[in-house]
Design a protein around this motif. Sequence first.
Motif, short mmCIF file in Angstrom:
data_model
loop_
_atom_site.label_atom_id
_atom_site.label_comp_id
_atom_site.label_asym_id
_atom_site.label_seq_id
_atom_site.Cartn_x
_atom_site.Cartn_y
_atom_site.Cartn_z
N VAL A 219 39.62 12.56 55.79
CA VAL A 219 40.18 13.72 56.49
C VAL A 219 41.70 13.58 56.49
O VAL A 219 42.24 12.52 56.79
CB VAL A 219 39.66 13.80 57.93
N GLY A 220 42.37 14.66 56.16
CA GLY A 220 43.83 14.67 56.18
C GLY A 220 44.41 14.57 54.79
O GLY A 220 43.71 14.60 53.78
N GLY A 221 45.72 14.46 54.74
CA GLY A 221 46.41 14.40 53.45
C GLY A 221 46.63 15.79 52.88
O GLY A 221 46.35 16.81 53.50
N LEU A 222 47.13 15.81 51.65
CA LEU A 222 47.39 17.06 50.95
C LEU A 222 46.34 17.29 49.89
O LEU A 222 45.90 16.35 49.22
CB LEU A 222 48.79 17.02 50.30
N GLU A 223 45.92 18.55 49.74
CA GLU A 223 44.90 18.90 48.76
C GLU A 223 45.56 19.60 47.58
O GLU A 223 46.26 20.61 47.75
CB GLU A 223 43.85 19.81 49.40
N ARG A 224 45.30 19.08 46.41
CA ARG A 224 45.93 19.60 45.20
C ARG A 224 45.46 21.02 44.90
O ARG A 224 44.31 21.37 45.13
CB ARG A 224 45.59 18.67 44.02
N GLU A 225 46.38 21.80 44.33
CA GLU A 225 46.06 23.18 43.97
C GLU A 225 46.95 23.59 42.80
O GLU A 225 48.16 23.33 42.81
CB GLU A 225 46.29 24.11 45.16
N ILE A 226 46.36 24.23 41.80
CA ILE A 226 47.11 24.75 40.66
C ILE A 226 47.49 26.19 40.98
O ILE A 226 46.62 27.03 41.20
CB ILE A 226 46.28 24.69 39.36
N GLN A 227 48.80 26.45 41.02
CA GLN A 227 49.28 27.76 41.47
C GLN A 227 49.95 28.52 40.31
O GLN A 227 50.74 27.94 39.56
CB GLN A 227 50.28 27.58 42.62
N ILE A 228 49.61 29.79 40.20
CA ILE A 228 50.25 30.69 39.23
C ILE A 228 51.15 31.62 40.04
O ILE A 228 50.68 32.53 40.72
CB ILE A 228 49.20 31.50 38.44
N LEU A 229 52.45 31.37 39.97
CA LEU A 229 53.41 32.14 40.75
C LEU A 229 54.04 33.18 39.82
O LEU A 229 54.91 32.86 39.01
CB LEU A 229 54.47 31.22 41.35
N TYR A 230 53.60 34.41 39.92
CA TYR A 230 54.08 35.44 39.00
C TYR A 230 55.28 36.17 39.57
O TYR A 230 55.49 36.22 40.79
CB TYR A 230 52.96 36.41 38.65
N ASP A 231 56.04 36.74 38.68
CA ASP A 231 57.22 37.53 39.04
C ASP A 231 56.82 38.99 39.03
O ASP A 231 56.60 39.57 37.96
CB ASP A 231 58.35 37.27 38.04
N PRO A 232 56.71 39.66 40.19
CA PRO A 232 56.24 41.05 40.21
C PRO A 232 57.17 42.00 39.47
O PRO A 232 56.72 42.99 38.90
CB PRO A 232 56.15 41.37 41.70
N VAL A 233 58.46 41.70 39.46
CA VAL A 233 59.40 42.59 38.77
C VAL A 233 59.16 42.54 37.27
O VAL A 233 59.08 43.59 36.59
CB VAL A 233 60.85 42.19 39.12
N ARG A 234 59.06 41.34 36.72
CA ARG A 234 58.84 41.22 35.28
C ARG A 234 57.47 41.76 34.89
O ARG A 234 57.30 42.36 33.82
CB ARG A 234 58.97 39.75 34.84
N LEU A 235 56.47 41.53 35.78
CA LEU A 235 55.14 42.05 35.49
C LEU A 235 55.17 43.58 35.43
O LEU A 235 54.55 44.21 34.56
CB LEU A 235 54.16 41.57 36.56
N ALA A 236 55.94 44.18 36.33
CA ALA A 236 56.04 45.64 36.34
C ALA A 236 56.81 46.14 35.13
O ALA A 236 56.51 47.22 34.58
CB ALA A 236 56.73 46.09 37.63
N SER A 237 57.83 45.40 34.69
CA SER A 237 58.61 45.84 33.54
C SER A 237 57.78 45.87 32.27
O SER A 237 58.03 46.68 31.36
CB SER A 237 59.82 44.92 33.36
N TYR A 238 56.79 44.99 32.19
CA TYR A 238 55.89 44.99 31.03
C TYR A 238 54.73 45.97 31.22
O TYR A 238 53.87 46.09 30.35
CB TYR A 238 55.32 43.59 30.80
N ARG A 239 54.71 46.63 32.38
CA ARG A 239 53.65 47.56 32.70
C ARG A 239 52.26 46.91 32.54
O ARG A 239 51.36 47.48 31.95
CB ARG A 239 53.73 48.83 31.82
N PHE A 240 52.17 45.71 33.11
CA PHE A 240 50.90 44.98 33.02
C PHE A 240 50.22 45.00 34.39
O PHE A 240 50.80 44.57 35.38
CB PHE A 240 51.16 43.53 32.58
N PRO A 241 48.99 45.52 34.50
CA PRO A 241 48.32 45.63 35.81
C PRO A 241 48.03 44.25 36.42
O PRO A 241 47.66 43.31 35.72
CB PRO A 241 47.01 46.36 35.49
N VAL A 242 48.20 44.19 37.71
CA VAL A 242 47.90 42.94 38.42
C VAL A 242 46.43 42.57 38.30
O VAL A 242 46.06 41.40 38.17
CB VAL A 242 48.30 43.07 39.91
N THR A 243 45.56 43.58 38.31
CA THR A 243 44.12 43.31 38.24
C THR A 243 43.75 42.62 36.93
O THR A 243 42.85 41.78 36.90
CB THR A 243 43.33 44.62 38.38
#
Length: 799
Positions: A219-243
Amino acid sequence: MKISDVAIHHKTTVFTMVVAVVLVGLVSYIQLPREAEPDVQIPIITVTTTYRGVAPKDMENLVTIPIEKRLKGLDDLEEVRSTTMEGRSSITVEFVSGVDIDVARQKVRDKVEEARGDIPEEADDPVLGEVNVSEFPIMSIALYPVQTVSHLAQTNRTLAGVMSRIPGANPEPFRELAARCEDLSRRSGDISLVRLKKLAEDLEDRLTPIQGVLNVTVVGGLEREIQILYDPVRLASYRFPVTDLLQLVERENVNVSGGTMESADTSYQVRVEGEFTDPTKIQSLAIGFRGGKPIYLTDVARIVDGFRDRTQYSRFRGQNGGSGRENVTILVQKRAGENIVFIADEVKKKLAEATDLWRQGVDYTIAMDRSEDIRMMVADLENNIFSGFILVVVVVLLFMGLRNSLFVAVAIPLSMLITFALLTAFGITLNMVVLFALILALGMLVDNAIVIVENIYRHMQEGMDRVEAAIVATREVAWPVTTSTLTTVVAFSTLLFWPGIPGQFMGYLPRTVILVLLSSLFVALVMNPVFCATFMSLKKRHRTGEGVHDGPMARAYGKILNVVLANRGLTVLLGLSALVSMGVAFGRWGAGVEFFPDSEPNRCQVNIKAPEGTCLDATDAIAREIESRLTVVPDIDYVSTSVGIQGTGGGFFGGGLGENVAQVSVEFVDREERTQSATETLQQVRDAVQGIVGAVIDVEKERHGPPTGKAVEIELNGEDVRQMGAILPSIYQRIRTVPGLVDLKDDLVLSRPERRFEVNRTRAWLTGMWTDWVAQLIKMYVRGIKVGEYREGEDQYDI
């Protein structure tokens, strides 16, 4: 009595039986499993469902109510209770006492499977659990980094600087000590929570194979997680849907079996291996084309191999270790019926052998060890048996001589050994209730033997030989002795019909006492007459041939008896008057009645509950304030803090979950080291936490006995939660002044602060969006959405 006559005429068989009883009893005693509490089947099944990020009201409508509707049709149902909070639904299903828990669990599982289609697919599968007292953690091991070395280095450097400015002072010892601390700190390394948890998991692998261990939990400690941190501005500029981005990882991170393919003489297994073997490969995924050029995930997002958001803090502060920094805790559970003392010894042996871990800048403290209480009670039992044997010999020695006193005293160990063999045969463990019953019955073991041996001795005084005296004397008192024992057995047997969970828990007391009494009766009717018929002798002053000479005590008793018999009516009247007087006196000046006796606690818990919506760091600040106040309270061995999750100390069936709850567990020093009573220390803990604002704080001492919940619980039922909340202040006002009442609290949660978004459906539809898309987008911004799992060896981590 026939059985006594047969035993006296077959002495060799009886002596052989005695040897067998000694051997079997000793082996049984050594092998009897030691447990803290009896193995009690509690007819309660819990159904827990997790749906991350969902508000309590939605959790109730989407998860709790659909499952409750299915469960309410079960047979033998006592009641169904539910607790719904953010992202979590907990339903407690209680059956009537005596129901087969395995059958009940299967019934609940079937109903939950029926309800699975009624709850959202995104919710985790409901998890069934049951409450078993014997499977509660028996040991808690706190692991913490030895980082005080670097702190000492800095402190000694500061002291060296101070000493250098004082004329005549020598700063060199402080500089030398600082250098040693710096060297040790470099060699031990920086032990982070990640490294600490890894070492704890390594220790978990070493403790799990121990015989009798059911489970080892870190019990305790840190739990590892792989995170995909996207840039909403760049995603919108490419007109790529979030879904589409959400579906990308799910579609790519798969392993698919394609069946088999046969060639001329070989059959091949066909597989498509698409699961990620390295988190960095996720960023090379192509998400689409723009202007004839591919767009990769790395163009709109970055991949972080990080950790989940913190949902709890855990700290340990002790006299001999731990500096109040965050720690990792290892909980050890044992299987039902296993020996708690053996398991605890093996765990301590493994901890001592793990020198490779402790050399890496990590230390540990056994924060909780329930085997110590059992060791103490077993030692008390052994001490009482030995003391009882000696005292019986001394008392009877004054009247019948050393040899004859041994005939009486031997009933204690023989009866106990027979009882140990019977406990083993019936599958009863040596737990706190059984040990209490053995100690309780210890004083009754010699009653039958004294009557038998004394009557045989009297007949020998009147001129009979040993064998004739043993036969005649045992026949005379056999039925009175048997009847006397059976009356006590019948009195205790009524406790066998005690209903409910307390009845299961305390039922081991009458069972054990009955076995002890029947064993002592067997020893008195079979073994004691044989001992007397073989070895009994008269003291020299009784070999006069003039009959029995009464001593001063017997003559005084005779005079009292003559007076009583001459005034029988008055004697009965005085007896009844004394009985009524004692009843009246107890009712007026007695201490009252309680279910389980109060005792000196060895520990207590400070439960903290801040208002709904309080963030984790704010709750942690309150817990730290309590920790600092407890440093001035004497006789505290260590303090263990959990923020964001409340342990089992806060309630028998588990504590609360959430960022607004915490628990500070306080362990007192050993009894022989205390400077005051534990009750005084407990009151000082209560006084220390007074005046802290921002949370409801109560101090709860260690509880003993069967699980019964709080001493008094008042339940309010109604359709409107807010109306019930309005009634609470008047209830508090009426009962707050009740004498002896402490820690008055309730579990009402009216609401949690919310920010609500209302979707303009028309505008959303005109831009090609649906409400669920908007909700997914907001959820992704706030909490993140799980899109897959990354596997690394036997471990798997969320993406």
